[in-house]
Design an enzyme around this catalytic site. Structure first.
Site, PDB file in Angstrom:
ATOM      1  N   GLU A 325       0.611  -1.253  -0.206  1.00 25.22           N
ATOM      2  CA  GLU A 325      -0.071   0.132  -0.068  1.00 25.22           C
ATOM      3  C   GLU A 325       0.897   1.293   0.031  1.00 25.22           C
ATOM      4  O   GLU A 325       0.640   2.177  -0.605  1.00 25.22           O
ATOM      5  CB  GLU A 325      -0.618  -0.144   1.222  1.00 25.22           C
ATOM      6  CG  GLU A 325      -1.935   1.123   1.269  1.00 25.22           C
ATOM      7  CD  GLU A 325      -1.622   2.364   1.803  1.00 25.22           C
ATOM      8  OE1 GLU A 325      -2.028   3.575   1.772  1.00 25.22           O
ATOM      9  OE2 GLU A 325      -0.329   2.397   2.376  1.00 25.22           O
ATOM     10  N   GLU A 326       1.977   1.275   0.699  1.00 24.81           N
ATOM     11  CA  GLU A 326       2.677   2.332   0.981  1.00 24.81           C
ATOM     12  C   GLU A 326       3.348   3.042  -0.178  1.00 24.81           C
ATOM     13  O   GLU A 326       3.489   4.138  -0.411  1.00 24.81           O
ATOM     14  CB  GLU A 326       3.891   2.258   2.154  1.00 24.81           C
ATOM     15  CG  GLU A 326       3.242   2.010   3.569  1.00 24.81           C
ATOM     16  CD  GLU A 326       2.705   2.978   4.029  1.00 24.81           C
ATOM     17  OE1 GLU A 326       2.422   4.002   3.270  1.00 24.81           O
ATOM     18  OE2 GLU A 326       2.134   3.032   5.069  1.00 24.81           O
ATOM     19  N   ASP A 353      -6.922   1.462   8.653  1.00 22.46           N
ATOM     20  CA  ASP A 353      -5.675   2.076   8.150  1.00 22.46           C
ATOM     21  C   ASP A 353      -5.481   3.392   8.609  1.00 22.46           C
ATOM     22  O   ASP A 353      -5.190   4.452   7.979  1.00 22.46           O
ATOM     23  CB  ASP A 353      -5.293   2.123   6.623  1.00 22.46           C
ATOM     24  CG  ASP A 353      -4.094   2.392   6.133  1.00 22.46           C
ATOM     25  OD1 ASP A 353      -2.938   2.469   7.076  1.00 22.46           O
ATOM     26  OD2 ASP A 353      -3.729   2.812   4.900  1.00 22.46           O
ATOM     27  N   HIS A 423       4.781   7.545   9.352  1.00 19.30           N
ATOM     28  CA  HIS A 423       6.010   7.099   8.577  1.00 19.30           C
ATOM     29  C   HIS A 423       7.093   7.918   9.445  1.00 19.30           C
ATOM     30  O   HIS A 423       8.167   8.146   8.681  1.00 19.30           O
ATOM     31  CB  HIS A 423       5.714   8.151   7.442  1.00 19.30           C
ATOM     32  CG  HIS A 423       4.620   7.743   6.419  1.00 19.30           C
ATOM     33  ND1 HIS A 423       4.146   8.277   5.351  1.00 19.30           N
ATOM     34  CD2 HIS A 423       3.696   6.446   6.527  1.00 19.30           C
ATOM     35  CE1 HIS A 423       3.356   7.503   4.699  1.00 19.30           C
ATOM     36  NE2 HIS A 423       2.835   6.542   5.438  1.00 19.30           N
TER      37      HIS A 423
END
Length: 464
Positions: A325-326, A353, A423
């Site tokens: 996904e990232e 998420d 992140h």
């Protein structure tokens, strides 16, 4: 004896089906809060495996772990779905400093953005141009940008209560910043980290070069918010100062990875699918506990709660651990493609998420008629302080499954602290609260239960 056990089982099943929705909710929440497994799973995923960037060894360890744990739950089906994913490597730790015209240097905290090219082996040193938008960049033009480093310093808007809205208002400078700066001859890009907090932690994230030729691609890095403030202040005093940074990242050829999928097959409508999912990959600076280890273990827990409470669903319920996904969304794209090829009817898809914080409710993408039905369920969640039922975005991984006739949704936890960790190196296990995580899992299971019981037919709940 065999017949006696069969009769007992049938009576238990009949008794369970006769329970009210409120009673089922109580059982789900009680099981999650007193006998949950999500926190234990997250401990292993975060602390024994760690950060799981697509294409990495840790990502493949996570795939093997996920398959093993789903098999241990005794689901009807567990399988791996192959998908090719990008393999980007950060390399040795990045290094950067601000250099005044007097020659004094001040070290600052940066990290390469995912997908960025490396600097040359000696690094990049150049004067800095601070901007807050692409429009500013255009106004400055090549004369004032060529040969310099562009410093994007647009912060997340602090007065927006919805922090994802604040994130969306500035993330384009991270994703597209290098492409836009390269048009005017910039030699590098530094981007203010996407967080509302002032700290020393740079926050990574994906960026793109679109179709820019390799020779025109410039290195792109995030700078911590404290150091962004410092750089901006120093530029006001000394506009001729220089910035130096060195990073060693590398883009390698795509590699094979997998989505991990488990299913409890429906007893009445096995060809109607409900999925709960999250992304198994994470960035590499922390261990990915909030983004998105929390979503992974909550999604697994939904199926475990059904099994633990002997709830045989009418419809087939799947847990999907999406890969990549990232920095690519390859897993979600592949899952949706295969589902379409097989003609699978996904009536409801739920994603977690947004971190493992206290659940507040859900956002739904669906038509007016279906949402009217969904709103009639809201009172069931009120005793658990779940009040947020709104139309809005669902999630990146379930998005490709959206049609005009089905429902995709996202769990919406309290988001005020999410971007403190998003992140960054502090996205770690100790920042996830066990009770909040378990409440989220139970909340997801409760919503899945309702969609399984009543489907998405108009007014199905009221007519039940």
């Amino acid at each position: 004896m065999r017949y006696f056990l069969l009769i007992v089982a049938l009576l238990f099943s009949k008794s369970f089906n006769a329970q009210t929705d409120q009673e089922v909710f109580k059982r789900l929440y009680k099981t999650a809060l007193t006998n949950g497994k999500s926190y234990e799973w997250l401990d292993y995923l975060s602390n024994q495996i760690g950060g799981r960037l697509s294409g990495s060894v840790n990502a493949e360890l996570a795939v093997a772990w996920g398959k093993q744990e789903l098999e241990a739950l005794g689901l009807d089906k567990v399988w791996l779905q192959p998908v090719m994913v990008p393999k980007w490597i950060r390399g040795a730790k990045e290094y950067a400093y601000i250099k005044s015209t007097t020659g004094k240097t001040t070290n600052v905290n940066i990290c390469a953005l995912g997908g960025s090219v490396a600097t040359n082996p000696l690094g990049v040193e150049a004067e800095v141009v601070e901007v807050h938008s692409f429009e500013e960049l255009t106004e400055l033009g090549e004369d004032k940008i060529k040969g310099k480093i562009v410093f994007y310093n647009r912060p997340m808007q602090p007065d927006l209560i919805q922090t994802f809205e604040a994130y969306g208002g500035c993330v384009n400078q991270r994703y597209q910043g290098a492409v836009e700066a390269a048009k005017y001859g910039a030699v590098g890009v530094i981007v203010r980290s996407m967080t509302l907090r002032l700290d020393d932690l740079p926050h990574t994230g994906s960026m793109t070069y679109n179709n820019l030729p390799n020779e025109k691609r410039i290195p792109s890095a995030a700078i911590s918010t404290n150091d962004a403030e410092l750089l901006s202040s120093m530029l006001k005093l000394d506009e001729r100062l220089k910035f130096y940074f060195k990073q060693n990242c590398q883009q390698l050829p795509d590699v094979k990875s997998y989505n991990v999928i488990g299913e409890i097959t429906g007893s009445e409508f096995p060809n109607e699918y409900i999925i709960v999912g999250a992304h198994l990959d994470s960035w590499d600076l922390g261990d990915g506990s909030h983004d998105d280890g929390a979503g992974i273990v909550q999604s697994m827990e939904v199926l475990r709660l059904f099994k633990e409470n002997d709830m045989a669903p009418k419809r087939s319920i799947r847990v999907v651990m999406f890969m990549n996904e990232e920095n690519g969304l390859r897993g979600a794209t592949e899952y949706a493609k295969v589902a379409k090829q097989k003609g699978e009817n996904h009536i409801f898809s739920l994603e977690s998420d947004a971190g493992g914080f206290t659940p507040r409710g859900f956002s739904f993408e669906c038509n007016d008629t279906i949402f009217s039905t969904i709103e009639s369920w809201k009172s069931l969640f009120k005793p658990y302080l779940i009040h947020y039922f709104e139309r809005g975005g669902s999630g990146a991984d379930v998005g490709p499954l959206k049609t005009k006739k089905n429902v995709v949704a996202g769990l919406r936890p309290d988001s005020q602290r999410y971007f403190d960790h998003h992140h960054a190196a502090n996205d770690t296990f100790e920042h996830v609260n066990k009770r909040e995580l378990e409440l989220g899992a139970a909340t997801m299971a409760a919503l899945v239960y309702l969609f399984d019981q009543y489907g998405i037919a108009p007014n199905s709940y009221e007519n039940h």
